[in-house]
Each structure stands twice: as C-alpha cells, then as structure tokens.
Design an enzyme around this catalytic site. Structure first.
Site, PDB file in Angstrom:
ATOM      1  CG  HIS A   1      -1.734  -1.129   1.493  1.00  0.00           C
ATOM      2  ND1 HIS A   1      -2.886  -1.370   0.792  1.00  0.00           N
ATOM      3  CD2 HIS A   1      -1.639  -2.154   2.400  1.00  0.00           C
ATOM      4  CE1 HIS A   1      -3.460  -2.470   1.237  1.00  0.00           C
ATOM      5  NE2 HIS A   1      -2.721  -2.969   2.208  1.00  0.00           N
TER       6      HIS A   1
HETATM    7  C1  BDR Z   1      -3.178   0.799   5.290  1.00  0.00           C
HETATM    8  O1  BDR Z   1      -3.400   0.329   6.617  1.00  0.00           O
HETATM    9  C2  BDR Z   1      -2.211  -0.075   7.210  1.00  0.00           C
HETATM   10  O2  BDR Z   1      -2.367  -1.325   7.792  1.00  0.00           O
HETATM   11  C3  BDR Z   1      -1.151  -0.082   6.133  1.00  0.00           C
HETATM   12  O3  BDR Z   1       0.094   0.309   6.662  1.00  0.00           O
HETATM   13  C4  BDR Z   1      -1.677   0.906   5.122  1.00  0.00           C
HETATM   14  O4  BDR Z   1      -1.268   2.218   5.436  1.00  0.00           O
HETATM   15  C5  BDR Z   1      -3.855  -0.136   4.318  1.00  0.00           C
HETATM   16  O5  BDR Z   1      -5.231  -0.148   4.532  1.00  0.00           O
END
Ligand code: BDR
Ligand code: CA
Length: 312
Positions: free
Chosen positions: A242
C-alpha cells in the site's frame, strides 16, 4: 536538481517501512522529517519502528517526531492481526540508537510548514490523519502553504479492508480524515483500488532478495511476514504494498492514472463509518477535492522500488 521537500506521516507497519526506505533512497526527495502516529500498532511501537527503519536505511540524521497516540474522537483501533505484535514482525532489527526529537509531531508540522517557502512542502501520509488534522485545527493558516497531500487511504470499487465499507487509515480516524478532505489542500489519494494491484509476488520478492544487501534481506523478511494475511484473505500471489505507492507517485507520477473528483468521508453512520464516498461519475454538485488513483503500472513500480533499494 531541485529536491522535493516532503514530510512523511506514518504508523510503521511493514509497508510504511518500505515507503520510508524508498523515500530515503531517492535523491529527488528531501525528507524534512518523519512524523509518527498510532495506527497499525500503538505509538510506542510505531515510533520505535520508524527509528529502526531510518537506521536500517543508514540515514541516522533523519528527524523523527512522535505524534498523536490516539485518534481525535474515537478509541484507537490497531492491526496486529496484519502486522504482528510489534507492527514490524519479520526481520530481527536491532534496538534503535537513534532518538526521537523532543518536539511533538504536530508542533513540528506547524513550525516546519511555516518556516519553508509557501507551496514547497508535500505531506506524504501513510496512516491515520490525526497529526495532520490536529495541525490544521491548531494553525489553519498552514493549509494554503502546503503544496499537496499524497495519501494512502480509502477504497472505492474495492470496498473496505477493516470493515466492508472502510479502509483502515480512514477508519482509524474518520474525523481527522473529514478535516483533511474539507481543507482545500490539493489531495492525491492512493486507495485500495490501486494498492491491491501492487502485489509482492514471489518473482518480485526474489528480485529484491537478489540485491544481497542487509536492506534487501530485511525488506524481504518484512514483506514475507506481511503478505501472509492478504494472501489468505484474498487468495492472491503476494500482499498489497500500500504505502510505497505514495512515494512512487512523487518519483514517477506516470505510473498511476486517476481522476479529479469529490471525496466525502462518512462520519455519522456506525455501519459505514470511515467510508470514502467517491463521486467518480460526478453525480453530485460537490466540489472536486481529490485526485483519486485507480490504475497503476505494477511492474514499473517494482522496477523503481528494486532499483532504489539497491542504493541503500
Ligand atoms: C493501510 O493500513 C495499514 O495497515 C497499512 O500500513 C496501510 O497504510 C492499508 O489499509
Ligand atoms: Ca500505514
């Protein structure tokens, strides 16, 4: 080369860690500071993890600031089920010797944005938007001085990942997200629709492992731990990377395609709390406030990431 001044606001998290590594490896970016927020795990862990990652990168001069330990109004929700109990499970990284700065992250954000030339600082947000919203609340005059906010957050046709409707970063502090999306600051949004296309397949991890450096080894160990959750959930080959999408956008914006439209944050209904309501088709008269990305060149992204990690 004029370097793009950025502040990274983050809750590391393995994918946050890779985003920080990518930024610290990139000469086009001038990382003014890293502000830390509670999210994936409580603040004591996210702070320690940020310090560890700066040391792993061999950049002990990086200034790291502790910020909010809880969301503005709601109790903290964490994601140990994804990231492990430390938030950075996978590699064995030494306890950091680097210390956090004494200043609070929110004070740093306000001071630094006022100190730098107007329109020269980009905020890269990789977690809940609590620190940014608190800074905007306390010093609204900083809003027009911020060049843009590039964020990982939200979901559109992909839905949510922490609830059926909400993506984790927005869900953790929907009230903060509402403030940021109403601020008039130019926003570029990397939602799950994009990040779920950027998968840590075996071949891509093998290419990173082949670099043979301590950074590459730790990165692969982090991502092997991180991917197991989403592989099981979605049946995918690899997990979604992500947060590095935010940094990759600054380095190679052409990797991403999206649309300028309106995004509103649900803050009233418990059922859909934290949902990013994206007016992709322009069916409301709400003003456009964000560029929402939907397509990504995932192979191009991994080529960039691998090449930059090699330099650390
Ligand atoms: C986001 O949530 C966190 O767990 C990850 O680091 C990312 O920023 C994804 O939904
Ligand atoms: Ca994150």
């Amino acid at each position: 080369m004029t370097r793009q001044k950025i502040i990274i606001d983050t809750d590391p998290g393995q994918d946050d860690a890779v985003a920080i590594l990518l930024a610290l490896a990139s000469p086009e970016l001038d990382v003014l500071g890293i502000t830390v927020v509670a999210g994936n795990v409580p603040l004591n862990w996210t702070l320690k993890n940020a310090l560890k990652v700066c040391e792993l990168a061999g950049k002990p001069d990086t200034r790291v600031y502790a910020g909010a330990s809880r969301p503005m109004l709601r109790p903290l929700v964490t994601a140990e089920h994804v990231h492990g109990n430390t938030g950075l499970n996978g590699p064995e990284l030494p306890e950091p010797t680097l210390q956090a700065q004494p200043q609070h992250a929110v004070d740093f954000l306000i001071d630094e944005i006022q100190r730098q030339p107007a329109g020269s600082v980009t905020l890269c947000t990789l977690g809940a938007l609590t620190n940014i919203a608190l800074a905007l609340q306390r010093a609204p005059e900083i809003a027009p001085r911020i060049q843009q906010i590039v964020m990982m957050g939200g979901g559109f046709s992909e839905g949510g990942n922490i609830t059926p409707a909400a993506e984790f970063n927005i869900y953790v502090d929907p009230h903060a997200a509402h403030i940021v999306f109403s601020s008039g600051i130019p926003l570029v949004v990397m939602p799950l629709d994009v990040t779920h296309q950027v998968l840590t397949t075996r071949k891509r991890l093998d290419a990173i492992a082949a670099l043979g450096t301590p950074v590459a080894k730790a990165t692969v160990e982090m991502l092997e731990f991180f991917e197991r959750f989403d592989e099981e959930k979605y049946g995918s080959d690899g997990g979604p990377l992500h947060d590095p999408c935010v940094i990759a956008y600054l380095l190679q914006p052409g990797l991403f395609k999206g649309r300028h439209c309106n995004v509103a944050i649900e803050i009233h209904s418990e059922l859909t709390m934290g949902m990013t309501v994206v007016d992709w088709w322009g069916v409301t008269d709400r003003q456009n406030n964000a560029t929402v990305m939907r397509e990504v060149d995932a192979d191009g992204f991994f080529s960039l990431l691998t090449a930059r990690l090699e330099t650390l």
